[in-house]
Design an enzyme around this catalytic site. Structure first.
Site, PDB file in Angstrom:
ATOM      1  N   ALA A  75       0.852  -1.196   0.000  1.00  0.00           N
ATOM      2  CA  ALA A  75       0.000   0.000   0.000  1.00  0.00           C
ATOM      3  C   ALA A  75       0.885   1.241   0.000  1.00  0.00           C
ATOM      4  O   ALA A  75       2.029   1.211   0.453  1.00  0.00           O
ATOM      5  CB  ALA A  75      -0.947   0.013   1.201  1.00  0.00           C
ATOM      6  N   VAL A  76       0.294   2.301  -0.528  1.00  0.00           N
ATOM      7  CA  VAL A  76       0.992   3.585  -0.649  1.00  0.00           C
ATOM      8  C   VAL A  76       0.045   4.668  -0.131  1.00  0.00           C
ATOM      9  O   VAL A  76      -1.183   4.588  -0.345  1.00  0.00           O
ATOM     10  CB  VAL A  76       1.387   3.825  -2.131  1.00  0.00           C
ATOM     11  CG1 VAL A  76       1.906   5.238  -2.346  1.00  0.00           C
ATOM     12  CG2 VAL A  76       2.444   2.795  -2.566  1.00  0.00           C
ATOM     13  N   GLU A 114      -2.815 -12.841  -3.777  1.00  0.00           N
ATOM     14  CA  GLU A 114      -4.259 -12.920  -3.927  1.00  0.00           C
ATOM     15  C   GLU A 114      -4.779 -11.494  -3.924  1.00  0.00           C
ATOM     16  O   GLU A 114      -4.326 -10.683  -3.109  1.00  0.00           O
ATOM     17  CB  GLU A 114      -4.797 -13.630  -2.686  1.00  0.00           C
ATOM     18  CG  GLU A 114      -6.025 -14.421  -2.896  1.00  0.00           C
ATOM     19  CD  GLU A 114      -6.250 -15.260  -1.654  1.00  0.00           C
ATOM     20  OE1 GLU A 114      -6.062 -16.471  -1.728  1.00  0.00           O
ATOM     21  OE2 GLU A 114      -6.571 -14.657  -0.616  1.00  0.00           O
ATOM     22  N   ASN A 119     -10.314  -4.709  -7.447  1.00  0.00           N
ATOM     23  CA  ASN A 119      -9.250  -3.751  -7.122  1.00  0.00           C
ATOM     24  C   ASN A 119      -8.414  -3.519  -8.392  1.00  0.00           C
ATOM     25  O   ASN A 119      -7.297  -4.018  -8.546  1.00  0.00           O
ATOM     26  CB  ASN A 119      -8.393  -4.298  -5.979  1.00  0.00           C
ATOM     27  CG  ASN A 119      -7.449  -3.245  -5.416  1.00  0.00           C
ATOM     28  OD1 ASN A 119      -7.234  -2.198  -6.035  1.00  0.00           O
ATOM     29  ND2 ASN A 119      -6.877  -3.528  -4.264  1.00  0.00           N
ATOM     30  N   TYR A 126       0.049  -5.329 -10.521  1.00  0.00           N
ATOM     31  CA  TYR A 126       0.645  -6.672 -10.484  1.00  0.00           C
ATOM     32  C   TYR A 126       0.938  -7.186 -11.903  1.00  0.00           C
ATOM     33  O   TYR A 126       1.970  -7.809 -12.150  1.00  0.00           O
ATOM     34  CB  TYR A 126      -0.284  -7.653  -9.751  1.00  0.00           C
ATOM     35  CG  TYR A 126      -0.562  -7.276  -8.315  1.00  0.00           C
ATOM     36  CD1 TYR A 126       0.417  -6.682  -7.522  1.00  0.00           C
ATOM     37  CD2 TYR A 126      -1.806  -7.517  -7.732  1.00  0.00           C
ATOM     38  CE1 TYR A 126       0.164  -6.337  -6.196  1.00  0.00           C
ATOM     39  CE2 TYR A 126      -2.062  -7.175  -6.408  1.00  0.00           C
ATOM     40  CZ  TYR A 126      -1.079  -6.582  -5.655  1.00  0.00           C
ATOM     41  OH  TYR A 126      -1.338  -6.249  -4.350  1.00  0.00           O
TER      42      TYR A 126
HETATM   43  C1  LIG Z   1      -2.461  -0.452  -5.485  1.00  0.00           C
HETATM   44  C2  LIG Z   1      -1.440   0.564  -4.946  1.00  0.00           C
HETATM   45  C3  LIG Z   1      -0.529  -0.149  -3.946  1.00  0.00           C
HETATM   46  C4  LIG Z   1      -0.609   1.128  -6.103  1.00  0.00           C
HETATM   47  O1  LIG Z   1       0.408   1.972  -5.578  1.00  0.00           O
HETATM   48  P1  LIG Z   1       1.116   3.105  -6.477  1.00  0.00           P
HETATM   49  O2  LIG Z   1       2.393   3.508  -5.793  1.00  0.00           O
HETATM   50  O3  LIG Z   1       0.131   4.167  -6.748  1.00  0.00           O
HETATM   51  O4  LIG Z   1       1.436   2.312  -7.809  1.00  0.00           O
HETATM   52  P2  LIG Z   1       2.523   2.736  -8.903  1.00  0.00           P
HETATM   53  O5  LIG Z   1       2.569   4.220  -8.998  1.00  0.00           O
HETATM   54  O6  LIG Z   1       3.794   2.041  -8.601  1.00  0.00           O
HETATM   55  O7  LIG Z   1       1.859   2.145 -10.207  1.00  0.00           O
HETATM   56  C5  LIG Z   1       2.564   1.353 -11.120  1.00  0.00           C
HETATM   57  C6  LIG Z   1       1.603   0.959 -12.236  1.00  0.00           C
HETATM   58  O8  LIG Z   1       0.528   0.175 -11.708  1.00  0.00           O
HETATM   59  C7  LIG Z   1      -0.684   0.516 -12.391  1.00  0.00           C
HETATM   60  N1  LIG Z   1      -1.600   1.210 -11.458  1.00  0.00           N
HETATM   61  C8  LIG Z   1      -1.340   1.584 -10.175  1.00  0.00           C
HETATM   62  N2  LIG Z   1      -2.445   2.160  -9.615  1.00  0.00           N
HETATM   63  C9  LIG Z   1      -3.394   2.156 -10.565  1.00  0.00           C
HETATM   64  C10 LIG Z   1      -4.748   2.613 -10.591  1.00  0.00           C
HETATM   65  N3  LIG Z   1      -5.329   3.180  -9.529  1.00  0.00           N
HETATM   66  N4  LIG Z   1      -5.456   2.434 -11.738  1.00  0.00           N
HETATM   67  C11 LIG Z   1      -4.901   1.852 -12.818  1.00  0.00           C
HETATM   68  N5  LIG Z   1      -3.609   1.402 -12.868  1.00  0.00           N
HETATM   69  C12 LIG Z   1      -2.873   1.547 -11.743  1.00  0.00           C
HETATM   70  C13 LIG Z   1      -0.291   1.459 -13.492  1.00  0.00           C
HETATM   71  O9  LIG Z   1       0.063   0.651 -14.611  1.00  0.00           O
HETATM   72  C14 LIG Z   1       0.934   2.121 -12.904  1.00  0.00           C
HETATM   73  O10 LIG Z   1       1.802   2.654 -13.868  1.00  0.00           O
HETATM   74  P3  LIG Z   1       1.509   4.144 -14.436  1.00  0.00           P
HETATM   75  O11 LIG Z   1       1.265   5.038 -13.267  1.00  0.00           O
HETATM   76  O12 LIG Z   1       2.776   4.459 -15.176  1.00  0.00           O
HETATM   77  O13 LIG Z   1       0.308   4.018 -15.314  1.00  0.00           O
HETATM   78  C15 LIG Z   1      -2.163   1.768  -4.255  1.00  0.00           C
HETATM   79  O14 LIG Z   1      -3.181   2.247  -5.116  1.00  0.00           O
HETATM   80  C16 LIG Z   1      -2.776   1.442  -2.908  1.00  0.00           C
HETATM   81  O15 LIG Z   1      -2.114   1.584  -1.875  1.00  0.00           O
HETATM   82  N6  LIG Z   1      -4.044   0.985  -2.915  1.00  0.00           N
HETATM   83  C17 LIG Z   1      -4.734   0.623  -1.670  1.00  0.00           C
HETATM   84  C18 LIG Z   1      -4.145  -0.627  -1.073  1.00  0.00           C
HETATM   85  C19 LIG Z   1      -4.321  -1.850  -1.980  1.00  0.00           C
HETATM   86  O16 LIG Z   1      -5.344  -2.023  -2.611  1.00  0.00           O
HETATM   87  N7  LIG Z   1      -3.268  -2.691  -2.011  1.00  0.00           N
HETATM   88  C20 LIG Z   1      -3.275  -3.897  -2.833  1.00  0.00           C
HETATM   89  C21 LIG Z   1      -3.938  -5.024  -2.173  1.00  0.00           C
HETATM   90  S1  LIG Z   1      -2.975  -5.649  -0.793  1.00  0.00           S
END
Ligand SMILES: CC(C)(COP(=O)(O)OP(=O)(O)OC[C@H]1O[C@@H](n2cnc3c(N)ncnc32)[C@H](O)[C@@H]1OP(=O)(O)O)[C@@H](O)C(=O)NCCC(=O)NCCS
Length: 157
Positions: A75-76, A114, A119, A126
């Protein structure tokens, strides 16, 4: 400056705050600082934190065993999404796993995770890292959402 490093107990309040914002009630339960503490300093766990000038802005937790690793959490902080932080955390995790395999004298292994099928952000993150869907568990979360089981083939460089 942003660095990726092993999480310590001092990071846990900030990480628990990101948990609360990232896993709001309903979809998935957020983990408290107390439950997160179980993953700190464990031999089979890689708990990475993205540290931006002393502030924890993201984290990834994985468990390594034999020739497999399981991604338990990533998560971020909402304000810091789409900067590539999660992708960096996952790339580092897979690199650490490659080193782990090499130390064990293995040439390849697999990563597993998983994820809720609804989401979309996480699923595309992934997929971008190289995880591929292996199976679907229908209505796994009891609210209609399916669980996707995704796997990544890892090779020692
Ligand atoms: C999912 C999550 C961890 C992604 O973190 P992030 O740091 O924003 O991801 P990144 O910036 O590294 O993204 C890398 C790539 O992933 C994909 N991606 C990430 N978030 C996305 C979104 N909301 N919608 C579509 N594609 C997405 C894109 O391809 C992205 O590349 P791009 O920005 O060049 O298009 C973040 O949205 C989060 O914390 N979500 C809530 C927690 C969660 O659901 N965790 C996963 C389940 S445990």
């Amino acid at each position: 400056m942003m660095i990726l490093r092993a999480a310590t107990v001092r990071d846990l309040p900030a990480i628990a705050a990101i948990e609360e914002l990232s896993f709001p009630e309903g979809a998935m339960e957020s983990w408290s600082a107390e439950s997160l503490a179980e993953f700190v300093g464990k031999k089979d766990v890689v708990f990475l934190v993205a540290d931006d000038d002393g502030a924890a802005v993201g984290y990834a937790i994985s468990r390594f065993s034999a020739d497999e690793f399981e991604l338990l959490r990533v998560a971020v902080a909402p304000a810091r999404r789409r900067e590539g932080i999660a992708a960096s955390l996952l790339s580092r995790t897979t690199r650490d796993f490659g080193d782990f395999l090499e130390r064990a004298g293995l040439e390849s292994g697999k990563g597993w995770l998983e994820v809720r099928s609804d989401n979309a952000g996480a699923v595309s993150l992934y997929a971008k890292i190289g995880f591929r869907e292996r199976s679907v568990r229908k209505n796994y979360y009891g609210d209609g959402a399916d669980a996707l089981l995704m796997a990544l083939d890892c090779f020692v460089r």
